[in-house]
Design a protein around this motif. Structure first.
Motif, PDB file in Angstrom:
ATOM      1  N   VAL A 252       0.856  -1.186   0.000  1.00 26.36           N
ATOM      2  CA  VAL A 252       0.000   0.000   0.000  1.00 26.36           C
ATOM      3  C   VAL A 252       0.892   1.236   0.000  1.00 26.36           C
ATOM      4  N   CYS A 253       0.640   2.148  -0.931  1.00 28.88           N
ATOM      5  CA  CYS A 253       1.415   3.389  -1.020  1.00 28.88           C
ATOM      6  C   CYS A 253       0.473   4.576  -0.852  1.00 28.88           C
ATOM      7  N   VAL A 254       0.781   5.410   0.142  1.00 29.42           N
ATOM      8  CA  VAL A 254      -0.069   6.566   0.464  1.00 29.42           C
ATOM      9  C   VAL A 254       0.803   7.763   0.844  1.00 29.42           C
ATOM     10  N   ALA A 255       0.163   8.909   0.944  1.00 30.20           N
ATOM     11  CA  ALA A 255       0.879  10.143   1.270  1.00 30.20           C
ATOM     12  C   ALA A 255       1.330  10.189   2.721  1.00 30.20           C
ATOM     13  N   ASP A 256       0.470   9.722   3.642  1.00 28.75           N
ATOM     14  CA  ASP A 256       0.785   9.849   5.064  1.00 28.75           C
ATOM     15  C   ASP A 256      -0.068   8.865   5.867  1.00 28.75           C
ATOM     16  N   ILE A 257       0.136   8.855   7.163  1.00 26.64           N
ATOM     17  CA  ILE A 257      -0.563   7.898   8.022  1.00 26.64           C
ATOM     18  C   ILE A 257      -2.070   8.176   8.070  1.00 26.64           C
ATOM     19  N   GLN A 258      -2.469   9.410   7.959  1.00 29.01           N
ATOM     20  CA  GLN A 258      -3.900   9.727   7.953  1.00 29.01           C
ATOM     21  C   GLN A 258      -4.578   9.142   6.714  1.00 29.01           C
ATOM     22  N   THR A 259      -3.909   9.204   5.580  1.00 27.52           N
ATOM     23  CA  THR A 259      -4.444   8.619   4.357  1.00 27.52           C
ATOM     24  C   THR A 259      -4.527   7.106   4.494  1.00 27.52           C
ATOM     25  N   TYR A 260      -3.541   6.522   5.173  1.00 29.69           N
ATOM     26  CA  TYR A 260      -3.579   5.075   5.410  1.00 29.69           C
ATOM     27  C   TYR A 260      -4.760   4.719   6.319  1.00 29.69           C
ATOM     28  N   GLU A 261      -4.988   5.512   7.363  1.00 31.03           N
ATOM     29  CA  GLU A 261      -6.128   5.255   8.254  1.00 31.03           C
ATOM     30  C   GLU A 261      -7.447   5.295   7.484  1.00 31.03           C
ATOM     31  N   THR A 262      -7.582   6.232   6.561  1.00 28.59           N
ATOM     32  CA  THR A 262      -8.779   6.313   5.728  1.00 28.59           C
ATOM     33  C   THR A 262      -8.917   5.059   4.874  1.00 28.59           C
ATOM     34  N   PHE A 263      -7.808   4.616   4.290  1.00 26.14           N
ATOM     35  CA  PHE A 263      -7.808   3.377   3.508  1.00 26.14           C
ATOM     36  C   PHE A 263      -8.242   2.193   4.372  1.00 26.14           C
ATOM     37  N   VAL A 264      -7.698   2.090   5.577  1.00 26.71           N
ATOM     38  CA  VAL A 264      -8.031   0.975   6.478  1.00 26.71           C
ATOM     39  C   VAL A 264      -9.523   0.965   6.780  1.00 26.71           C
ATOM     40  N   GLU A 265     -10.080   2.115   7.130  1.00 30.75           N
ATOM     41  CA  GLU A 265     -11.508   2.181   7.464  1.00 30.75           C
ATOM     42  C   GLU A 265     -12.374   1.822   6.257  1.00 30.75           C
ATOM     43  N   ARG A 266     -12.009   2.337   5.092  1.00 35.63           N
ATOM     44  CA  ARG A 266     -12.812   2.133   3.889  1.00 35.63           C
ATOM     45  C   ARG A 266     -12.661   0.724   3.318  1.00 35.63           C
TER      46      ARG A 266
END
Length: 154
Positions: A110-124
């Motif tokens: 998984v490649c994302v901009a930051d940890i907040q974007t990763y958290e959004t990915f995890v929830e979704r």
């Protein structure tokens, strides 16, 4: 499909630089340009060459965080695996997905901009899938090696 020595040389050259001119590729592998073009076309038609992409530097386009996510499904059923594979194909943050053996069923890159974007990915994508029993995330500290080139056994 059987790959001969010349096919392998063509594929090695194209993996290194797929923008090489046919005339230059032909000279490097020892073929005439028409014969080389014919071989490359056959390699594409038979699915050995599946595409041509530009490789991007993830940090320069804003994806500074790479995570390895191991996913364990709740049940060992083909329909559940198929549904998960289909959902992953629609998830842009997942750049690679492998169905694996062992303690987990899938391994995601998984490649994302930051940890907040990763958290959004995890929830979704992960917590909303009730067929996932658990997942484990490892944060990549540094890329030691990244290659899209395959080695040919001689």
């Amino acid at each position: 499909m059987q790959l001969d020595r010349i096919d392998r040389r063509i594929l090695i050259k194209l993996q290194h630089n797929n923008r090489i001119a046919n005339i230059d590729l032909a000279a490097e592998v020892g073929l005439s340009p028409p014969a080389c073009l014919k071989r490359v076309k056959r390699l594409r038609d038979e699915g050995v060459i599946v595409g041509d992409k530009s490789l991007l530097n993830p940090e320069l386009i804003g994806n500074k965080l790479t995570l390895i996510v191991s996913v364990e499904m709740d049940r060992d059923r083909g329909d559940i695996y198929q549904q998960f594979r289909k959902s992953v194909m629609q998830t842009p943050e997942v750049t690679q997905c492998y169905q694996i053996s062992g303690s987990y069923d899938f391994m995601l890159i998984v490649c994302v901009a930051d940890i907040q974007t990763y958290e959004t990915f995890v929830e979704r994508s992960l917590r909303s899938d009730f067929n996932i029993r658990k997942f484990h995330t490892a944060v990549c500290m540094r890329t030691v090696k990244f290659s899209t080139e395959y080695h040919f056994a001689e």
